[in-house]
Scaffold this motif. Structure first.
Motif, PDB file in Angstrom:
ATOM      1  N   GLY A  54       1.192  -1.299  -0.120  1.00  0.00           N
ATOM      2  CA  GLY A  54       0.137   0.340  -0.327  1.00  0.00           C
ATOM      3  C   GLY A  54       0.821   1.158  -0.196  1.00  0.00           C
ATOM      4  N   ALA A  55      -0.195   2.208  -0.510  1.00  0.00           N
ATOM      5  CA  ALA A  55       1.045   3.543  -0.601  1.00  0.00           C
ATOM      6  C   ALA A  55       0.065   4.777  -0.034  1.00  0.00           C
ATOM      7  CB  ALA A  55       1.420   3.957  -1.613  1.00  0.00           C
ATOM      8  N   GLY A  56       0.690   6.006   0.103  1.00  0.00           N
ATOM      9  CA  GLY A  56      -0.673   6.930   0.314  1.00  0.00           C
ATOM     10  C   GLY A  56       0.215   7.724   1.694  1.00  0.00           C
ATOM     11  N   ASP A  57      -1.014   8.294   2.031  1.00  0.00           N
ATOM     12  CA  ASP A  57      -0.848   9.260   3.817  1.00  0.00           C
ATOM     13  C   ASP A  57      -1.368   7.811   4.443  1.00  0.00           C
ATOM     14  OD1 ASP A  57      -1.931  10.653   6.181  1.00  0.00           O
ATOM     15  OD2 ASP A  57      -3.043  11.178   5.317  1.00  0.00           O
ATOM     16  N   PRO A  58      -0.261   7.941   5.778  1.00  0.00           N
ATOM     17  CA  PRO A  58      -0.382   6.495   6.664  1.00  0.00           C
ATOM     18  C   PRO A  58      -1.512   6.505   7.992  1.00  0.00           C
ATOM     19  CG  PRO A  58       1.793   7.734   6.664  1.00  0.00           C
ATOM     20  CD  PRO A  58       1.237   8.515   5.544  1.00  0.00           C
ATOM     21  N   HIS A  59      -1.413   7.839   7.339  1.00  0.00           N
ATOM     22  CA  HIS A  59      -3.007   8.559   8.805  1.00  0.00           C
ATOM     23  C   HIS A  59      -3.919   8.664   7.810  1.00  0.00           C
ATOM     24  CE1 HIS A  59       0.686   8.000  11.706  1.00  0.00           C
ATOM     25  NE2 HIS A  59       0.852   8.940  10.443  1.00  0.00           N
ATOM     26  N   ALA A  60      -4.365   8.318   7.171  1.00  0.00           N
ATOM     27  CA  ALA A  60      -5.744   8.760   6.215  1.00  0.00           C
ATOM     28  C   ALA A  60      -6.716   8.189   6.722  1.00  0.00           C
ATOM     29  CB  ALA A  60      -5.806   7.853   4.766  1.00  0.00           C
ATOM     30  N   ARG A  61      -7.593   9.494   6.778  1.00  0.00           N
ATOM     31  CA  ARG A  61      -9.504   8.709   7.227  1.00  0.00           C
ATOM     32  C   ARG A  61      -9.912   8.224   6.291  1.00  0.00           C
ATOM     33  NH1 ARG A  61     -12.398  13.927   7.053  1.00  0.00           N
ATOM     34  NH2 ARG A  61     -13.267  12.535   8.687  1.00  0.00           N
ATOM     35  N   VAL A  62      -9.486   7.861   4.801  1.00  0.00           N
ATOM     36  CA  VAL A  62     -10.003   6.768   4.046  1.00  0.00           C
ATOM     37  C   VAL A  62      -8.871   6.196   3.013  1.00  0.00           C
ATOM     38  CG1 VAL A  62     -10.370   8.440   2.292  1.00  0.00           C
ATOM     39  CG2 VAL A  62     -11.557   7.039   2.092  1.00  0.00           C
ATOM     40  N   MET A  63      -9.043   4.858   3.440  1.00  0.00           N
ATOM     41  CA  MET A  63      -8.477   3.490   3.112  1.00  0.00           C
ATOM     42  C   MET A  63      -9.002   2.834   2.040  1.00  0.00           C
ATOM     43  SD  MET A  63      -6.620   0.534   5.244  1.00  0.00           S
ATOM     44  CE  MET A  63      -6.083  -0.912   4.474  1.00  0.00           C
ATOM     45  N   LEU A  64      -8.635   3.200   1.130  1.00  0.00           N
ATOM     46  CA  LEU A  64      -9.135   2.207  -0.376  1.00  0.00           C
ATOM     47  C   LEU A  64      -8.447   0.771  -0.868  1.00  0.00           C
ATOM     48  CD1 LEU A  64      -9.099   5.514  -1.166  1.00  0.00           C
ATOM     49  CD2 LEU A  64     -10.788   5.008  -2.573  1.00  0.00           C
ATOM     50  N   VAL A  65      -9.348   0.092  -1.066  1.00  0.00           N
ATOM     51  CA  VAL A  65      -9.104  -1.326  -1.105  1.00  0.00           C
ATOM     52  C   VAL A  65      -8.730  -2.105  -2.298  1.00  0.00           C
ATOM     53  CG1 VAL A  65      -8.420  -4.243  -0.160  1.00  0.00           C
ATOM     54  CG2 VAL A  65      -8.687  -2.432   1.740  1.00  0.00           C
ATOM     55  N   GLY A  66      -8.072  -2.478  -3.767  1.00  0.00           N
ATOM     56  CA  GLY A  66      -8.587  -2.784  -4.627  1.00  0.00           C
ATOM     57  C   GLY A  66      -8.301  -4.873  -5.217  1.00  0.00           C
ATOM     58  N   GLU A  67      -8.731  -5.320  -5.694  1.00  0.00           N
ATOM     59  CA  GLU A  67      -7.979  -6.489  -6.008  1.00  0.00           C
ATOM     60  C   GLU A  67      -6.613  -7.016  -5.575  1.00  0.00           C
ATOM     61  OE1 GLU A  67      -7.786  -8.972 -10.156  1.00  0.00           O
ATOM     62  OE2 GLU A  67     -10.193  -9.299  -8.659  1.00  0.00           O
ATOM     63  N   GLN A  68      -6.177  -6.708  -6.617  1.00  0.00           N
ATOM     64  CA  GLN A  68      -4.296  -6.898  -7.258  1.00  0.00           C
ATOM     65  C   GLN A  68      -3.633  -5.775  -7.963  1.00  0.00           C
ATOM     66  OE1 GLN A  68      -3.474 -10.835  -8.965  1.00  0.00           O
ATOM     67  NE2 GLN A  68      -4.409 -10.745 -11.038  1.00  0.00           N
ATOM     68  N   PRO A  69      -2.362  -6.398  -7.733  1.00  0.00           N
ATOM     69  CA  PRO A  69      -1.739  -4.558  -8.848  1.00  0.00           C
ATOM     70  C   PRO A  69      -1.836  -5.231 -10.101  1.00  0.00           C
ATOM     71  CG  PRO A  69      -0.062  -6.331  -7.689  1.00  0.00           C
ATOM     72  CD  PRO A  69      -1.092  -6.811  -6.397  1.00  0.00           C
ATOM     73  N   GLY A  70      -1.805  -4.548 -11.147  1.00  0.00           N
ATOM     74  CA  GLY A  70      -1.923  -4.933 -12.482  1.00  0.00           C
ATOM     75  C   GLY A  70      -0.738  -5.204 -12.920  1.00  0.00           C
ATOM     76  N   ASP A  71       0.107  -5.276 -14.515  1.00  0.00           N
ATOM     77  CA  ASP A  71       1.173  -4.946 -15.206  1.00  0.00           C
ATOM     78  C   ASP A  71       2.148  -4.207 -14.717  1.00  0.00           C
ATOM     79  OD1 ASP A  71       1.918  -6.659 -17.537  1.00  0.00           O
ATOM     80  OD2 ASP A  71       2.318  -4.831 -18.002  1.00  0.00           O
ATOM     81  N   VAL A  72       1.479  -2.818 -14.941  1.00  0.00           N
ATOM     82  CA  VAL A  72       1.839  -1.121 -14.582  1.00  0.00           C
ATOM     83  C   VAL A  72       2.596  -1.572 -12.744  1.00  0.00           C
ATOM     84  CG1 VAL A  72       1.685   0.932 -14.592  1.00  0.00           C
ATOM     85  CG2 VAL A  72       1.133  -0.842 -16.621  1.00  0.00           C
ATOM     86  N   GLU A  73       1.752  -1.757 -11.882  1.00  0.00           N
ATOM     87  CA  GLU A  73       2.408  -1.619 -10.849  1.00  0.00           C
ATOM     88  C   GLU A  73       3.092  -2.732 -10.369  1.00  0.00           C
ATOM     89  OE1 GLU A  73      -2.026  -0.106 -11.848  1.00  0.00           O
ATOM     90  OE2 GLU A  73      -0.727  -1.673 -12.113  1.00  0.00           O
ATOM     91  N   ASP A  74       2.747  -4.271 -10.553  1.00  0.00           N
ATOM     92  CA  ASP A  74       3.888  -4.308 -10.799  1.00  0.00           C
ATOM     93  C   ASP A  74       5.351  -4.513 -11.465  1.00  0.00           C
ATOM     94  OD1 ASP A  74       4.771  -7.937  -9.960  1.00  0.00           O
ATOM     95  OD2 ASP A  74       5.643  -7.607 -12.872  1.00  0.00           O
ATOM     96  N   ARG A  75       5.068  -3.569 -12.103  1.00  0.00           N
ATOM     97  CA  ARG A  75       7.037  -3.386 -12.025  1.00  0.00           C
ATOM     98  C   ARG A  75       7.287  -2.319 -11.930  1.00  0.00           C
ATOM     99  NH1 ARG A  75       7.600  -5.912 -17.829  1.00  0.00           N
ATOM    100  NH2 ARG A  75       5.313  -6.720 -18.014  1.00  0.00           N
ATOM    101  N   ARG A  76       6.329  -1.237 -11.578  1.00  0.00           N
ATOM    102  CA  ARG A  76       6.816  -0.565 -10.550  1.00  0.00           C
ATOM    103  C   ARG A  76       6.232  -0.405  -9.539  1.00  0.00           C
ATOM    104  NH1 ARG A  76       3.245   4.902 -13.734  1.00  0.00           N
ATOM    105  NH2 ARG A  76       4.503   6.156 -10.995  1.00  0.00           N
TER     106      ARG A  76
END
Length: 228
Positions: free
Chosen positions: A44-66
């Motif tokens: 995960g990434a973003g604000d470690p004290h965020a008021r909202v947390m968004l959860v997806g399924e899994q990383p995709g091709d671009v996310e896996d590479r980056r």
């Protein structure tokens, strides 16, 4: 007959509520076999004290590479939808139910094709999600798509029936967040509110993209009202 032990990431998750420490530990996770073919763990990434947390399924091709979540085409849709719902992405935390890319090998030079994680892989990776929730302690947890919703709300949950509704966090997730709120000196409640919606990639696949996108924004506006 001996009972089969379910393999999970639990032994790889440190006793920490520091997102950076969790991310570092996840790099070497072998809680399921997806690590064998994936390029890297995508935490995960973003604000470690965020008021909202968004959860997806899994990383995709671009996310896996980056090595970052939601930086591909679906991430672009999500960023635009958050803006249209008046939610500042800079103050969100984004992650996935499964931290390694599951895919079907593609022909040379072509993009690898996404393959939906199975229940075994969702269960195996859930300790990371629980740890992230305990570390971030959001007010609202947003499930993007069926896999994320099942990881959070159980395998019987159907996004098509209950999308856009404000639901209570179940069992272990609520308890994990409440423990950390108590440890931090905050009053414990009942965990975060949970809102399920479609995954942004569904907009990209849809014939009626405008309608699908509008529905995603409407669901995120429910989240915005909870944050107000």
């Amino acid at each position: 007959m001996a009972r089969r032990t379910v393999r999970t990431a639990a032994d790889h998750v440190p006793d920490s509520t520091d997102v950076a420490e969790l991310r570092a530990a996840a790099k070497t996770c072998q809680g399921c076999d997806l690590y064998r073919d994936a390029t890297q763990t995508v935490f995960g990434a973003g604000d470690p004290h965020a008021r909202v947390m968004l959860v997806g399924e899994q990383p995709g091709d671009v996310e896996d590479r980056r090595g970052e979540p939601f930086v591909g085409p679906a991430g672009g849709v999500l960023e635009r939808a958050l803006a249209d719902a008046d939610i500042d992405r800079r103050h969100t935390y984004v992650t996935n139910a499964v931290k390694h890319f599951k895919f079907t090998p593609a022909e040379r030079g072509k993009r690898r094709l996404h393959k939906t994680p199975g229940q075994t892989e969702i269960v195996a990776c859930r300790p990371w999600l629980v740890a992230e929730l305990a570390a971030v302690r959001p007010l609202v947890l947003v499930c993007l798509g069926a896999t994320a919703a099942k990881a959070v709300l159980g395998p019987e949950f159907r996004v098509s029936r209950q999308r856009g509704q404000v639901l209570p966090a179940p069992g272990a997730l609520a308890e994990a967040e409440d423990r950390e709120r108590s440890a931090a000196g905050s009053s414990a409640g009942a965990g975060p509110a949970v809102v399920a919606t479609i995954h942004p990639s569904a907009v990209l696949r849809a014939r009626d993209r405008d309608d699908m996108y509008a529905g995603l924004v409407d669901d995120l506006r429910v989240v915005a009202r909870e944050l107000a």
